[in-house]
Design an enzyme around this catalytic site. Sequence first.
Site, PDB file in Angstrom:
ATOM      1  N   CYS A  12     -26.459  63.500 -32.148  1.00  0.00           N
ATOM      2  CA  CYS A  12     -25.267  64.264 -31.806  1.00  0.00           C
ATOM      3  C   CYS A  12     -25.101  65.473 -32.717  1.00  0.00           C
ATOM      4  CB  CYS A  12     -24.033  63.371 -31.900  1.00  0.00           C
ATOM      5  SG  CYS A  12     -23.931  62.486 -33.458  1.00  0.00           S
ATOM      6  N   GLY A  38     -26.292  66.866 -27.713  1.00  0.00           N
ATOM      7  CA  GLY A  38     -25.728  65.712 -27.034  1.00  0.00           C
ATOM      8  C   GLY A  38     -24.995  66.116 -25.782  1.00  0.00           C
ATOM      9  N   ASN A 112     -22.968  62.588 -37.261  1.00  0.00           N
ATOM     10  CA  ASN A 112     -24.296  62.870 -36.741  1.00  0.00           C
ATOM     11  C   ASN A 112     -25.262  62.040 -37.569  1.00  0.00           C
ATOM     12  OD1 ASN A 112     -26.687  63.965 -35.754  1.00  0.00           O
ATOM     13  ND2 ASN A 112     -26.608  65.714 -37.150  1.00  0.00           N
ATOM     14  N   GLY A 113     -25.968  61.124 -36.920  1.00  0.00           N
ATOM     15  CA  GLY A 113     -26.927  60.320 -37.648  1.00  0.00           C
ATOM     16  C   GLY A 113     -26.827  58.851 -37.309  1.00  0.00           C
ATOM     17  N   TYR A 252     -38.221  70.531 -33.229  1.00  0.00           N
ATOM     18  CA  TYR A 252     -37.727  70.316 -31.875  1.00  0.00           C
ATOM     19  C   TYR A 252     -36.220  70.370 -31.704  1.00  0.00           C
ATOM     20  CZ  TYR A 252     -36.393  67.618 -27.727  1.00  0.00           C
ATOM     21  OH  TYR A 252     -35.797  67.218 -26.574  1.00  0.00           O
TER      22      TYR A 252
END
Length: 472
Positions: A12, A38, A112-113, A252
Amino acid sequence: MLAELSGMNEECGVFGIWGHDNAAQLAYYGLHALQHRGQEGAGICTVNDGHLLVEKGEGLVNDVFQGNRLNKLTGRGAIGHVRYTTEGGRAFENIQPLVFRSTTGSLALAVNGNVINATELKRHLEKQGSIFQTTSDTEVLAHLIKKSGSYPQTERIKKALSLLQGAFAFVMLTEDSLIVAQDPSGIRPLSLGRLGDSWVVASETSAFDLIGAEPVRSVEPGELLIINDEGLSSERFAPKARRGICSMEYIYFSRPDSDIDGINIHMARKRLGKKLAQEVTIDADVVTGVPDSSISAAIGYAEESGIPYEMGLIKNRYVGRTFIQPSQELRERGVKMKLSPVRQVVEGKRVVMIDDSIVRGTTSKKIVKMLRDAGAKEVHVAISAPPLIAPCFYGVDISTDSELIATGRSIDEIRELIGADSLSFLSTEGLVEAVGRPDTDPDCGHCLGCFTGKYPTDIYADTKLPHEKELV
């Protein structure tokens, strides 16, 4: 792009702002810049006169904030979140920010994570009487903070964060502060910026560009930032360690116009392509990249090799992630719905197809066949990263070795499976050299766990469970 089509996704993106009259609107635009991180859910929470207001829902940012929903979010502080599901499932209650209210104060959280010891901590907390309302590991932090109720707020947060293992970039909102935390290894990206007198934080600096903010610096590993009307202060909840930023952010995940630790993503990907061309010589007529994340590397490969770059594959931008494929025939054509070859570019040519990664290999096989069906004489696949051989424990949904085509197979075996004339990967040493290190932090490292099986944290370490006396 191949990673996306094959099912590798990052969890996210987070955004936070303090001290602006249009905090919710700026959070909305910030989340737009992070939408690629996301697409399954989005949410914004604001604070106004000590009250937390939240709006969230399933889908894209535009889908969630239709009508008057954004106007309901008043106040000068906000946090926002876009979600891709890894741990925790897709239930609505897991969409962030998560808001917790009590008589001693309210708290909103977004992350995030991935907290890799969340399950063990959750079991421990449930034994102490906690009742969880979601299956998200984010909720564990709220319970740990609440359990440490006899300490000042900042100390409770620091104490709770010190018990977490994994990769996490938290943004938190209380009645009077925006609080930001970066995991002790700095695995997930998180940047600090300024917009006039306001402070902003985001997973990527591209969010700053959209709202006109100026980047200041990366949030340091183990750092806790407290931002309120008195200004910004920095504390530590963990000793400063060598940064181990996720290398897939450069390869990426991140947008090409974002910077991580002062390194521009587009330029890093071009260097990856150039380094690949230095390591791998292919006799070919044209170079093409799998859109979007491989285009920069393809341009770099073409520049270094002298083989002309052409747009040999076109992405259909109107096929969403949630497209319903009602028959087996249509499912098999799923890649063609997202990618189309340009016959005039590849017909009769020896093509070098640059991509950022191969995960399961199914999509690689389909793209190679697609290029051959369009008349390509030869298809040589070159990957601007090393082979993915190990799972990720830090928020990327590759959880087992069995999901990875490169695990236990030689390069020639993989080449045969995908049907390419040749297959090449960038070396790990080449990856590290090409990405580079920021001038401001030459000791900055990268997490290479999915390429080497060696991780910046001990993923098998015993969970540090809090003593019952510490949670009173």
